[in-house]
Design a protein around this motif. Structure first.
Motif, PDB file in Angstrom:
ATOM      1  N   ARG A 135       0.886  -1.148   0.015  1.00 56.03           N
ATOM      2  CA  ARG A 135       0.227  -0.157   0.084  1.00 56.03           C
ATOM      3  C   ARG A 135       0.954   1.207   0.003  1.00 56.03           C
ATOM      4  O   ARG A 135       0.604   2.213  -0.696  1.00 56.03           O
ATOM      5  CB  ARG A 135      -0.952  -0.159   1.155  1.00 56.03           C
ATOM      6  N   TYR A 136       1.821   1.231   0.789  1.00 56.39           N
ATOM      7  CA  TYR A 136       2.842   2.320   0.835  1.00 56.39           C
ATOM      8  C   TYR A 136       3.679   2.614  -0.431  1.00 56.39           C
ATOM      9  O   TYR A 136       3.949   3.600  -0.886  1.00 56.39           O
ATOM     10  CB  TYR A 136       3.660   2.515   2.222  1.00 56.39           C
ATOM     11  N   ALA A 137       4.085   1.406  -0.993  1.00 54.47           N
ATOM     12  CA  ALA A 137       4.784   1.835  -2.180  1.00 54.47           C
ATOM     13  C   ALA A 137       3.921   2.092  -3.247  1.00 54.47           C
ATOM     14  O   ALA A 137       4.376   3.014  -4.249  1.00 54.47           O
ATOM     15  CB  ALA A 137       5.284  -0.018  -2.705  1.00 54.47           C
ATOM     16  N   ASP A 138       2.490   1.714  -3.248  1.00 56.41           N
ATOM     17  CA  ASP A 138       1.785   2.146  -4.308  1.00 56.41           C
ATOM     18  C   ASP A 138       1.449   3.749  -4.016  1.00 56.41           C
ATOM     19  O   ASP A 138       1.355   4.624  -4.963  1.00 56.41           O
ATOM     20  CB  ASP A 138       0.315   1.725  -4.327  1.00 56.41           C
ATOM     21  N   LEU A 139       1.072   4.090  -2.751  1.00 54.62           N
ATOM     22  CA  LEU A 139       1.191   5.511  -2.300  1.00 54.62           C
ATOM     23  C   LEU A 139       2.488   6.237  -2.608  1.00 54.62           C
ATOM     24  O   LEU A 139       2.431   7.579  -3.009  1.00 54.62           O
ATOM     25  CB  LEU A 139       0.882   5.558  -0.760  1.00 54.62           C
ATOM     26  N   ARG A 140       3.729   5.913  -2.509  1.00 52.34           N
ATOM     27  CA  ARG A 140       4.859   6.433  -2.899  1.00 52.34           C
ATOM     28  C   ARG A 140       4.869   6.775  -4.482  1.00 52.34           C
ATOM     29  O   ARG A 140       5.070   7.750  -4.938  1.00 52.34           O
ATOM     30  CB  ARG A 140       5.967   5.751  -2.531  1.00 52.34           C
ATOM     31  N   ALA A 141       4.513   5.851  -5.073  1.00 57.47           N
ATOM     32  CA  ALA A 141       4.396   5.889  -6.674  1.00 57.47           C
ATOM     33  C   ALA A 141       3.247   6.904  -6.925  1.00 57.47           C
ATOM     34  O   ALA A 141       3.704   7.756  -7.952  1.00 57.47           O
ATOM     35  CB  ALA A 141       3.794   4.671  -7.359  1.00 57.47           C
ATOM     36  N   ALA A 142       2.443   7.294  -6.094  1.00 52.78           N
ATOM     37  CA  ALA A 142       1.390   8.218  -6.391  1.00 52.78           C
ATOM     38  C   ALA A 142       1.784   9.954  -5.832  1.00 52.78           C
ATOM     39  O   ALA A 142       1.089  10.569  -5.918  1.00 52.78           O
ATOM     40  CB  ALA A 142      -0.057   7.962  -5.888  1.00 52.78           C
ATOM     41  N   ASP A 143       2.917   9.710  -5.218  1.00 52.30           N
ATOM     42  CA  ASP A 143       3.745  10.993  -4.692  1.00 52.30           C
ATOM     43  C   ASP A 143       3.046  11.365  -3.549  1.00 52.30           C
ATOM     44  O   ASP A 143       2.684  12.540  -3.327  1.00 52.30           O
ATOM     45  CB  ASP A 143       3.934  11.986  -5.955  1.00 52.30           C
ATOM     46  N   SER A 144       2.305  10.646  -2.591  1.00 51.56           N
ATOM     47  CA  SER A 144       1.413  11.196  -1.541  1.00 51.56           C
ATOM     48  C   SER A 144       1.944  10.709  -0.125  1.00 51.56           C
ATOM     49  O   SER A 144       1.651  11.422   0.893  1.00 51.56           O
ATOM     50  CB  SER A 144      -0.179  10.650  -1.781  1.00 51.56           C
TER      51      SER A 144
END
Length: 191
Positions: free
Chosen positions: A57-66
Motif C-alpha cells: 500500500r505504501y509503495a503504491d502511495l509513494r508511486a502516487a507521490d502522496s
C-alpha cells in the motif's frame, strides 16, 4: 539497493519495500507493544502477508507521490522507520512521523533520519511546511520535534481516541525558511 548512512554507529536509512515483508513483520512483532502505546501503526499486521500488504500500500502511495515509508536499520537490523504522511507537493505541505522498536530508541535515529527526509522535501520537492503530530504523552516523539527546531503550533484537545483514552494531540511544524536558516547556522557552527 541503496542506503544513506546516518553516522558512524551502523545506522542507515533505506527504502522499506514489499520485499522486506518478513523482516518488517519480525520487527513489528518485537516492537508491537512499544510501538502501539500511542499509534496503531502495524497493529493490523498479524502475519507476513498482511505486513507485505501494508508495505505494498505504501509503495503504491509513494508511486502516487502522496506517502512513503523509509526504514531505519541499525547494524543491519530493521529497528524502525520514518514516513511521509499526506505529502502534497502542489500545496507545499507534508506531515512526517516515525515508529521504533525498543532496540532503536535513545540513539537519535529518528532525528538523524528526519533531517535527511526534511532536507529532501524542502530542497528537492519545494515543500514549505513540514508538520509533526504526536500525543501529548509521547515525550520521545515531542522531543524529536524540538530537536528538529519545530515550533509547537497548538494542541488539539482530546482529539485522538486510542486505547480507551482520548489523547491530546500536539501539532508542531517547521517552515522551509526556518529549516534553511537552522541548517545554515549548524553548518556555520561546525566550521
Amino acid at each position: 539497493m541503496y542506503a544513506i548512512s546516518l553516522g558512524d554507529d551502523g545506522a542507515e536509512l533505506r527504502p522499506l519495500e514489499p520485499w522486506h515483508a518478513e523482516e518488517f513483520f519480525a520487527h513489528l512483532e518485537r516492537g508491537r507493544e512499544f510501538i502501539g502505546r500511542f499509534v496503531n501503526f502495524g497493529s493490523q499486521e498479524t502475519d507476513v502477508e498482511s505486513a507485505r500488504a501494508l508495505l505494498q500500500r505504501y509503495a503504491d502511495l509513494r508511486a502516487a507521490d502522496s506517502r512513503s515509508l523509509h526504514g531505519l536499520w541499525l547494524n543491519g537490523k530493521l529497528v524502525g522507520g520514518v514516513l511521509f504522511l499526506n505529502f502534497d507537493a502542489a500545496s507545499g505541505n507534508c506531515e512526517v512521523g516515525c515508529w521504533l522498536e525498543p532496540a532503536g530508541t535513545g540513539r537519535g535515529l529518528v532525528t538523524r533520519a528526519m533531517r535527511v527526509l526534511i532536507d529532501w522535501a524542502v530542497e528537492e520537492r519545494g515543500i514549505h511546511r513540514i508538520e509533526w503530530v504526536a500525543a501529548s504523552g509521547n515525550q520521545p516523539s515531542l522531543n524529536v520535534a524540538r530537536r528538529l527546531g519545530m515550533t509547537r503550533d497548538g494542541v488539539r484537545r482530546e482529539a485522538h481516541p486510542y486505547g480507551g483514552v482520548r489523547h491530546d494531540l500536539e501539532v508542531w511544524s517547521v517552515l522551509a525558511p526556518e529549516w534553511r536558516a537552522a541548517r545554515a547556522r549548524a553548518a556555520h557552527d561546525d566550521h
